[in-house]
Design an enzyme around this catalytic site. Structure first.
Site, PDB file in Angstrom:
ATOM      1  N   GLU A  26     -59.308 -13.399 -21.944  1.00 49.82           N
ATOM      2  CA  GLU A  26     -58.878 -12.597 -20.797  1.00 49.82           C
ATOM      3  C   GLU A  26     -59.073 -11.102 -21.031  1.00 49.82           C
ATOM      4  O   GLU A  26     -59.099 -10.322 -20.085  1.00 49.82           O
ATOM      5  CB  GLU A  26     -57.414 -12.872 -20.458  1.00 49.82           C
ATOM      6  CG  GLU A  26     -56.426 -12.195 -21.384  1.00 49.82           C
ATOM      7  CD  GLU A  26     -55.016 -12.716 -21.209  1.00 49.82           C
ATOM      8  OE1 GLU A  26     -54.102 -11.913 -21.253  1.00 49.82           O
ATOM      9  OE2 GLU A  26     -54.860 -13.935 -21.040  1.00 49.82           O
ATOM     10  N   TRP A  82     -51.188  -8.756 -24.315  1.00 51.66           N
ATOM     11  CA  TRP A  82     -49.940  -9.080 -23.630  1.00 51.66           C
ATOM     12  C   TRP A  82     -48.875  -8.012 -23.830  1.00 51.66           C
ATOM     13  O   TRP A  82     -47.678  -8.278 -23.703  1.00 51.66           O
ATOM     14  CB  TRP A  82     -49.435 -10.449 -24.083  1.00 51.66           C
ATOM     15  CG  TRP A  82     -50.336 -11.557 -23.613  1.00 51.66           C
ATOM     16  CD1 TRP A  82     -51.446 -11.441 -22.830  1.00 51.66           C
ATOM     17  CD2 TRP A  82     -50.192 -12.951 -23.887  1.00 51.66           C
ATOM     18  NE1 TRP A  82     -52.006 -12.674 -22.602  1.00 51.66           N
ATOM     19  CE2 TRP A  82     -51.266 -13.616 -23.237  1.00 51.66           C
ATOM     20  CE3 TRP A  82     -49.276 -13.701 -24.625  1.00 51.66           C
ATOM     21  CZ2 TRP A  82     -51.435 -15.002 -23.301  1.00 51.66           C
ATOM     22  CZ3 TRP A  82     -49.451 -15.081 -24.691  1.00 51.66           C
ATOM     23  CH2 TRP A  82     -50.507 -15.722 -24.026  1.00 51.66           C
ATOM     24  N   SER A 119     -44.028 -23.686 -30.331  1.00 53.59           N
ATOM     25  CA  SER A 119     -42.664 -23.538 -29.825  1.00 53.59           C
ATOM     26  C   SER A 119     -42.129 -24.870 -29.318  1.00 53.59           C
ATOM     27  O   SER A 119     -42.874 -25.730 -28.853  1.00 53.59           O
ATOM     28  CB  SER A 119     -42.624 -22.508 -28.698  1.00 53.59           C
ATOM     29  OG  SER A 119     -43.452 -22.912 -27.625  1.00 53.59           O
ATOM     30  N   HIS A 138     -47.704 -27.557 -18.840  1.00 51.03           N
ATOM     31  CA  HIS A 138     -47.249 -26.769 -17.695  1.00 51.03           C
ATOM     32  C   HIS A 138     -46.729 -27.651 -16.569  1.00 51.03           C
ATOM     33  O   HIS A 138     -46.126 -27.159 -15.625  1.00 51.03           O
ATOM     34  CB  HIS A 138     -48.379 -25.878 -17.178  1.00 51.03           C
ATOM     35  CG  HIS A 138     -48.916 -24.946 -18.224  1.00 51.03           C
ATOM     36  ND1 HIS A 138     -50.068 -25.212 -18.928  1.00 51.03           N
ATOM     37  CD2 HIS A 138     -48.436 -23.784 -18.711  1.00 51.03           C
ATOM     38  CE1 HIS A 138     -50.279 -24.235 -19.793  1.00 51.03           C
ATOM     39  NE2 HIS A 138     -49.307 -23.362 -19.683  1.00 51.03           N
TER      40      HIS A 138
END
EC number: 2.1.1.14
Length: 774
Positions: free
Chosen positions: A620, A576, A448, A709
């Protein structure tokens, strides 16, 4: 017939979403970081949200409102500041809100972009929430330095609420951190050795809580659900002897069962235990039997991690014997903090009446808790209301549009061969080298690019009907062309189309597949100000038409360089989204794998030679007990391989993973058999590569060379150092150069500056190493 109980069932929740129903906190944080508002305005937004949320809890009939669950970034970082435990590079004396943001982001308000490195960030157990990892060294000291917890308790008390503060427990706080000095570790330092010093700070906290008139504290020790090393498990007894005070402690666990530690738990100096019977229902009977008579048992019956309406009728039936056994020692609560749920279902005005009746968001879960407690107390109206509340779930069980024969037939036809590529990686790599013609240290990005206000406004206008499809496609193609032009100007080797048409890497696929339900306001916090809006799996999953092909094909037409197709993998889409609760996660993953397999085939047929299947969430999803992890990894790997196995040998399959600790899953990562894996490594200074080095990972790897980030712009020299560190652990001919993650949350100015330095660094080392080889 149930008679009304003379003993009241106490009700509470473990925490509430802090972002606000309209993401008010997110927008205020970002305005503050950009320097558009003063700190007092940010603080006012936080106060307004807290008061609203306490009012909601009180109005629903809960016996306690929960304070201390509010955080400006994440609750572990809040705990670090409470304990005065701040990395030296950010410690300028007494910690304040700007200190907190510097630890989390590398800087607070806009600055030169040259702040100190942010602390590491990782997933909170097996959720999509993140926390900033505490950093421990042998000389660390702890002292109560940050008054947020006490201020918020006083704030709630001033509003007339009965307050139950929440505090992360000392053992979990230590466990969730890491030792940061390798030399100290080599000399035998273990962060558990800091426990005595840490307990002194906790004693001071409880002294302050007692002075505030607090009766009960929810002390979270989620690590009790893990299979802990003996030294850690044995430390609980002494720790809780040391910190006991006249404040009552509710030892709080969640995300899995704790019966394996029950003999230790029942000997602790606490006054009650909270268990998660949504995640681990089978633990209930054993814990009821072993519970000390003077303790309360808080039963986390309402699922805090999903959006499905609680089956109050069945919960009432299941818990009635527990109520009879425990009387007023039974409390009813959410399973975990409701921060993992969206805020308010009442905002979802576009959902059908049928669909609305399936769900409950955080605000609705408050009433579920109190209604269930009233029913357990024998209130006949509440018992009838529980029956009526569960009826839409009964009707859904037999609905024909939920379980689809065509999907079931494809699932039944899955064989081991369906998950295998035609040739081994060693053979595929030769085909791909000939086909792609890439240089040493090929540069690329993760997918992205910045989502500008123009992009967001155009997508919103299209969604609301203000922009017709033709104009929308034209607008998106313009953004794609702009992204391609910028990448060519930067001289990246493998390009991406930038994903302008995608609001979110999972939601986009959910909106284009049958079997999902999207929401308008179903936002949940991921980290800091970042929120995600998970779709909901409501039925069997099907693909009506190609999803990504036209955009990717258009982008490829604009360049002679290789264009990556970008897909989100089956395990990440599952992880998600809010999953169905009537079938297994494995079955949902298989359904997703089959539709993605079809998409890979279509991209390949359209002339796309590199296809990335992102799996950032694969770790996760691990069950938090190691003994349960192999079964999960087996089906997770199979799902990815089913997705990718339709690719020809000359088609290069990439995957991407972030925030992962790879040591414990490296065999499964290798078993994915992706031709190239890109990973997040810059914050950890390439530490994660050690797992790949030790395992002798056979395929190509792109360790992230800068942290997307953080707004800090990495220098060329910084990136060169990281690539050289990586090259000491991975053969240079198998090394890629890329950022840590996607760039949608950054702006173009910082993105281009960082990528320019990244490309220059790769070219400099390419020239150096090729000269040396010659």
């Amino acid at each position: 017939m149930t008679t009304e109980s003379k003993t009241k069932t106490v009700t509470h929740i473990l925490g509430y979403p802090r972002v606000g129903a309209q993401r008010e906190l997110k927008f205020a944080q970002e305005k503050y970081w950009r320097g558009e508002i003063e700190q007092k305005e940010l603080l006012a937004v936080g106060s307004e949200l807290r008061q609203r949320h306490w009012k909601d809890q009180s109005a629903s009939g809960l016996d306690f409102v929960t304070a201390g669950d509010f955080a400006w970034y994440d609750h572990v970082l809040t705990t670090s500041l409470l304990l005065g435990h701040v990395p030296a590079r950010h410690n300028n004396g007494f910690p304040d809100l700007d200190t907190l943001f510097k630890v989390g982001r590398g800087q607070s308000q806009n600055s030169c972009g040259c702040g100190e490195a942010a602390s590491d960030m990782t997933k909170w157990f097996n959720t999509n929430y993140h926390y900033i990892v505490p950093e421990f060294s042998k000389n660390d000291k702890f002292n109560v330095s940050w008054s947020q917890l006490f201020d918020e308790i006083a704030e709630a008390q001033k509003q007339g609420h009965n307050v139950k503060p929440v505090l992360l427990g000392p053992l979990s706080y230590l466990w969730l951190g890491k030792e940061v000095n390798d030399e100290e570790v080599e000399q035998g330092f273990d962060r558990l050795s800091l426990l005595p010093r840490l307990l002194t700070a906790y004693q001071a906290i409880f002294s302050k809580l007692s002075a505030l008139g607090v009766e009960w504290v929810q002390i979270d020790e989620p690590i009790l659900a893990l299979e802990l090393p003996k030294a850690w498990a044995d430390s609980f007894k002494l720790a809780y002897q040391v910190i006991q005070s006249d404040v009552k402690l509710l030892l709080t666990t969640y995300f899995d069962g704790v019966e394996h530690h029950l003999d230790k738990i029942t000997k602790l100096a606490v006054n009650g235990l909270h268990i998660d019977v949504s995640a681990a229902p089978d633990q209930l009977d054993a814990i009821v039997s072993a519970l000390p008579k003077e303790w309360v048992l808080s039963v986390g019956a309402v699922n805090g991690r999903n959006v499905w309406r609680a089956d109050l009728e069945r919960l009432h039936e299941r818990l009635q014997p527990v109520k009879e056994a425990l009387g007023d020692k039974l409390w009813i609560a959410s399973s975990c903090s409701l921060l993992h749920s969206p805020v308010d279902l009442e905002q979802e005005t576009e959902l059908s009446k049928e669909t609305l009746q399936w769900f409950a968001f955080a605000k609705q879960k408050l009433r579920e808790v109190t209604l269930l407690a009233d029913a357990l107390d024998g209130n006949q109206n509440a018992i009838l209301a529980c029956h009526q509340y569960s009826q839409p779930l009964r009707e859904r069980e037999s609905a024909e549009h939920i379980n689809k024969p065509a999907v079931q037939q494809r699932l039944a036809a899955i064989t081991p061969a369906l998950a295998e590529r035609a040739e081994a990686y060693s053979v595929r790599a030769q085909h791909q080298a000939e086909k792609l013609g890439l240089p040493l240290l090929p540069t690329t990005t993760i997918g992205s690019f910045p989502q500008t206000s123009d992009i967001r406004q155009q997508r919103s206008a299209y969604r609301t009907g203000k922009l017709n499809e033709q104009d929308y496609v034209t607008a998106m193609k313009g953004h794609i062309a702009d992204a391609v032009e910028r990448q060519e100007r930067l001289d990246l080797d493998v390009l991406v189309h930038g994903e302008a048409e995608r609001n979110d890497m999972v939601e986009y696929f959910a909106e284009n597949l049958n079997g999902f339900q999207a929401t308008r306001f179903g936002w949940v916090q991921s980290y800091g100000s970042r929120c995600v809006k998970p779709a909901i799996v409501v039925a069997d999953i099907e693909r009506e038409a190609p999803i990504t092909v036209s955009w990717t094909q258009y982008a490829q037409s604009l360049t002679t360089k290789q264009m990556k197709g970008m897909l989100t993998g089956p395990v990440t889409i599952l992880g998600w989204t809010f999953p169905r609760e009537d079938i297994t996660r494995k079955e949902i993953a298989q359904q997703l794998a089959l539709v993605l397999r079809d998409e890979v085939s279509d991209l390949q047929q359209a002339g796309i030679n590199i296809i990335q299947i992102d799996e950032p969430a694969i770790r996760e999803g691990l069950p938090i007990k190691k003994s349960d992890q192999k079964a999960y990894l087996d089906w997770a790997v199979e799902a990815f391989k089913i997705s990718a196995a339709s690719a020809k040998s000359e088609t290069q399959i990439h995957t991407h993973m972030c925030y992962s600790e790879f040591n414990e899953i490296i065999e499964s990562v290798a078993a994915l058999d992706a031709d190239v894996i890109t990973i997040e490594t810059s914050r950890s200074n390439m530490e994660l590569l050690k797992a790949f080095e030790d395992f002798n990972y056979p395929n190509e790897i792109g360790p992230g060379v800068y942290d997307i980030h953080s707004p800090n712009i990495p220098s060329q020299e910084w990136i060169v150092d990281l690539i050289e560190t990586a090259a000491a652990r991975v053969p240079v001919e198998r090394l890629w150069v890329n950022p840590d993650c996607g760039l949608k949350t950054r702006n173009w100015k910082e993105t281009e500056a960082a990528l320019e330095n990244m490309v220059k660094a790769a070219k400099a080392l390419r020239k150096k190493w090729q000269s040396n080889a010659a």
